[in-house]
Design a protein around this motif. Structure first.
Motif, PDB file in Angstrom:
ATOM      1  N   LYS A  16      60.871  24.603  20.341  1.00 19.74           N
ATOM      2  CA  LYS A  16      60.547  25.600  20.849  1.00 19.74           C
ATOM      3  C   LYS A  16      60.667  26.621  19.944  1.00 19.74           C
ATOM      4  O   LYS A  16      59.705  27.583  18.934  1.00 19.74           O
TER       5      LYS A  16
ATOM      6  N   LYS B 128      52.408  24.304  25.387  1.00 17.38           N
ATOM      7  CA  LYS B 128      53.694  25.695  26.929  1.00 17.38           C
ATOM      8  C   LYS B 128      53.712  24.228  27.757  1.00 17.38           C
ATOM      9  O   LYS B 128      54.593  24.073  28.565  1.00 17.38           O
TER      10      LYS B 128
ATOM     11  N   GLU C  23      55.404  21.753  26.935  1.00 18.25           N
ATOM     12  CA  GLU C  23      56.520  22.026  27.464  1.00 18.25           C
ATOM     13  C   GLU C  23      57.461  22.072  28.121  1.00 18.25           C
ATOM     14  O   GLU C  23      58.685  21.613  28.038  1.00 18.25           O
ATOM     15  N   ASP C  24      56.804  22.602  28.806  1.00 16.18           N
ATOM     16  CA  ASP C  24      57.372  23.237  30.524  1.00 16.18           C
ATOM     17  C   ASP C  24      57.758  21.960  31.569  1.00 16.18           C
ATOM     18  O   ASP C  24      58.861  21.609  32.027  1.00 16.18           O
TER      19      ASP C  24
END
Length: 282
Positions: free
Chosen positions: A160, A220, A223-224
């Motif tokens: 991150k 992203k 990642e979510d």
């Protein structure tokens, strides 16, 4: 019998005015065997509530949400957020500050809507629930370094935030490589107690089958989903092992039980408050 369905929500903290203006929320639903029943993405509180209504098992669902759910401090940082840094700072894990002046409080909105629909917020201080429709707060970073199964013994993975040692020009490729390593470790939870079977659903299986993209929006997106799956597994870990494997970060026993702002976090022995207290007393 215990809880039958474990749900993880990596909530977009800001609630946009339109669907297009709202960031994605990662969602995942897992059963007691670790099978991923469903996972993917929603946008906004209403879509998240609709998905949750389809996934919940009536009277036997535990939801862990990565977002502040109770914010009662006018300023500064919540105690549970300060304790993240105290307990997990050695592993380079800390938490953002949240207070009533914070602009991104979608978690409190979601909790309020859930309570209107019959869900109960649980601060975890009485241990895991045995049934009902229950929602609690978690923080995936504490899972990554607090669950020994994932192997992050020294520090959090760099999937991150860019560490100073990584040049900006190299960050996207380094981040993608680290994310792939993280996914491989999460895949190892297939043999854990409780298990998590990434390959059991087409969407989560793509994490295994496709390399992590470097483009920011695509990254992203992935990642979510990863964080939602980690939240769901953390709920299952809390249900399975309770305080033996997790700790409740937040107010002490002087605060009324049930509705305090807390974070339920997997913990190694050296990350626990009681271990810190024993060192002070010895």
């Amino acid at each position: 019998m215990g809880i039958e369905r474990f749900i993880g929500i990596d909530l977009a903290w800001a609630e946009g005015g339109t669907r297009a203006g709202t960031n994605e929320t990662g969602v995942a639903a897992v059963n007691r065997l670790g099978t991923v029943i469903d996972c993917g993405w929603t946008r906004g509180i209403e879509e998240t509530l609709s998905w949750l209504a389809r996934m919940a098992v009536d009277g036997s669902t535990l939801v862990f949400i990565d977002a502040p759910l109770i914010v009662d401090n006018p300023e500064g940082q919540r105690l549970c957020e300060r304790e993240v840094g105290r307990r997990y700072g050695r592993w380079k894990v800390s938490a953002n500050s949240t207070n009533q002046s914070s602009p991104r409080l979608a978690g409190t909105l979601l909790r309020g809507r859930l309570e209107e629909l019959g869900w109960t917020y649980d601060d975890g201080r009485d241990g895991p629930p045995t049934g009902g429709l229950v929602v609690s707060e978690c923080y995936p970073y504490t899972t990554l370094v607090g669950a020994a199964e994932l192997g992050y013994d020294q520090e959090r993975p760099t999937y991150k935030r860019r560490p100073a040692r990584v040049p900006t020009t190299q960050w996207r490729s380094v981040r993608a490589a680290e994310c792939d390593k993280l996914i491989a470790r999460i895949a190892g939870l297939a043999t854990a107690d409780p298990p998590l079977l990434l390959a059991s659903h087409p969407v989560s299986r793509q994490l295994l089958d496709e390399p992590t993209p470097q483009r920011a929006a695509d990254y992203k997106h992935r990642e979510d989903l990863i964080d939602a799956l980690l939240c769901a597994w953390t709920a299952a870990l809390w249900d399975r092992h309770g305080i033996a494997r997790c700790q409740v970060l937040g107010p002490d026993g002087l605060v009324p039980r049930g509705s305090a702002p807390t974070i339920i976090a997997p913990a190694r022995p050296e990350q626990r408050r009681d271990q810190e207290a024993s060192r002070v007393l010895s």
